[in-house]
Design a protein around this motif. Structure first.
Motif, PDB file in Angstrom:
ATOM      1  N   ILE A   1      42.950  43.743  40.516  1.00 34.85           N
ATOM      2  CA  ILE A   1      43.188  45.009  41.097  1.00 34.85           C
ATOM      3  C   ILE A   1      42.936  46.044  40.184  1.00 34.85           C
ATOM      4  CG2 ILE A   1      44.553  46.347  42.672  1.00 34.85           C
ATOM      5  CD1 ILE A   1      43.792  43.641  43.733  1.00 34.85           C
ATOM      6  N   ALA A   2      41.962  46.871  40.361  1.00 33.80           N
ATOM      7  CA  ALA A   2      41.507  47.921  39.158  1.00 33.80           C
ATOM      8  C   ALA A   2      41.539  49.200  39.498  1.00 33.80           C
ATOM      9  CB  ALA A   2      40.105  47.560  38.683  1.00 33.80           C
TER      10      ALA A   2
ATOM     11  N   GLY B   1      39.138  44.092  43.305  1.00 30.43           N
ATOM     12  CA  GLY B   1      39.635  44.923  44.158  1.00 30.43           C
ATOM     13  C   GLY B   1      39.426  46.266  43.535  1.00 30.43           C
ATOM     14  N   ILE B   2      38.790  47.215  43.673  1.00 31.99           N
ATOM     15  CA  ILE B   2      38.703  48.457  43.123  1.00 31.99           C
ATOM     16  C   ILE B   2      39.475  49.649  43.938  1.00 31.99           C
ATOM     17  CG2 ILE B   2      37.207  50.331  41.933  1.00 31.99           C
ATOM     18  CD1 ILE B   2      34.886  48.128  41.931  1.00 31.99           C
ATOM     19  N   SER B   3      40.569  50.057  43.438  1.00 32.76           N
ATOM     20  CA  SER B   3      41.082  51.420  44.201  1.00 32.76           C
ATOM     21  C   SER B   3      40.829  52.428  43.742  1.00 32.76           C
ATOM     22  CB  SER B   3      42.659  51.059  44.047  1.00 32.76           C
ATOM     23  OG  SER B   3      43.439  52.109  44.660  1.00 32.76           O
TER      24      SER B   3
ATOM     25  N   ILE C   1      33.547  41.807  45.606  1.00 31.79           N
ATOM     26  CA  ILE C   1      33.892  43.089  45.381  1.00 31.79           C
ATOM     27  C   ILE C   1      34.399  43.717  46.734  1.00 31.79           C
ATOM     28  CG2 ILE C   1      33.182  45.361  44.415  1.00 31.79           C
ATOM     29  CD1 ILE C   1      31.221  43.926  42.770  1.00 31.79           C
ATOM     30  N   LEU C   2      35.646  44.303  46.515  1.00 31.38           N
ATOM     31  CA  LEU C   2      36.299  45.259  47.421  1.00 31.38           C
ATOM     32  C   LEU C   2      36.490  46.190  47.100  1.00 31.38           C
ATOM     33  CD1 LEU C   2      38.944  42.276  48.691  1.00 31.38           C
ATOM     34  CD2 LEU C   2      36.509  42.704  49.473  1.00 31.38           C
ATOM     35  N   VAL C   3      36.522  47.324  47.922  1.00 31.49           N
ATOM     36  CA  VAL C   3      36.941  48.925  47.585  1.00 31.49           C
ATOM     37  C   VAL C   3      37.916  49.046  48.514  1.00 31.49           C
ATOM     38  CG1 VAL C   3      36.257  51.365  47.560  1.00 31.49           C
ATOM     39  CG2 VAL C   3      34.603  49.422  46.509  1.00 31.49           C
ATOM     40  N   GLY C   4      39.092  49.896  48.047  1.00 35.20           N
ATOM     41  CA  GLY C   4      40.189  50.509  48.799  1.00 35.20           C
ATOM     42  C   GLY C   4      40.491  51.740  48.446  1.00 35.20           C
ATOM     43  N   GLY C   5      40.485  52.604  49.522  1.00 34.91           N
ATOM     44  CA  GLY C   5      40.740  53.964  49.409  1.00 34.91           C
ATOM     45  C   GLY C   5      39.884  54.914  50.413  1.00 34.91           C
TER      46      GLY C   5
ATOM     47  N   ILE D   1      34.778  47.614  52.471  1.00 35.06           N
ATOM     48  CA  ILE D   1      35.769  48.526  52.234  1.00 35.06           C
ATOM     49  C   ILE D   1      36.749  48.764  53.181  1.00 35.06           C
ATOM     50  CG2 ILE D   1      35.577  51.159  51.854  1.00 35.06           C
ATOM     51  CD1 ILE D   1      32.598  50.659  51.452  1.00 35.06           C
ATOM     52  N   PHE D   2      38.012  48.974  52.463  1.00 33.70           N
ATOM     53  CA  PHE D   2      39.254  48.944  53.308  1.00 33.70           C
ATOM     54  C   PHE D   2      39.968  50.316  53.202  1.00 33.70           C
ATOM     55  CE2 PHE D   2      38.637  44.359  52.320  1.00 33.70           C
ATOM     56  CZ  PHE D   2      38.682  43.987  53.515  1.00 33.70           C
TER      57      PHE D   2
END
Length: 138
Positions: free
Chosen positions: A14-15, A65-67, A95-99, A117-118
């Motif tokens: 988680i980054a 997971g990129i926040s 690769i997941l993106v959150g934000g 993307i979440f």
């Protein structure tokens, strides 16, 4: 010993990339992933794309997971994707993106290699289920 008991846990990084200093969401998802049985590494705040790539490669993660809440997603995420590709790790990393990502940017990010993307308010179980269904699926 069953095949299920010998299978290793899904490894996640988680980054937090760039100057974005808000990490509550990243910490919440890291906890949810741990509670789901995933191995989780948290990058800490203010990481450069290159640092995230190095951590993902060195930790041999299944999920990145990129926040990001700063609005710099169109600049920073492509640098991470390019870095993973240069190490030959892009195809093996979900690769997941959150934000907060504007709808008009989601298609471009997905075309680059972002799996999903979440946004804010996404139920934790939805994200956990997505990871279970897509990470290391063989």
């Amino acid at each position: 010993m069953s095949a299920e008991s010998t299978q290793r846990a899904i490894r996640c990084l988680i980054a937090k990339v760039g100057l974005d200093g808000h990490d509550r969401g990243a910490q919440v998802i890291a906890r949810a992933f741990r509670d789901a049985g995933f191995e989780v590494v948290y990058s800490g705040l203010h990481r450069a794309p290159e640092e995230i790539v190095q951590a993902a490669v060195q930790e041999d993660v299944d999920v990145l997971g990129i926040s990001i809440l700063s609005g710099a997603h169109n600049t920073l995420i492509p640098k991470i994707i390019d870095g993973l590709e240069s190490y030959g790790a892009l195809d093996d990393t979900l690769i997941l993106v959150g934000g907060i990502i504007p709808e008009e940017d989601t298609t471009t990010l997905k075309e680059m290699g972002v799996a999903e993307i979440f946004g804010p308010g996404t139920p934790m179980e939805e994200t956990v289920t997505f990871v279970r269904e897509h990470a290391g699926a063989e």
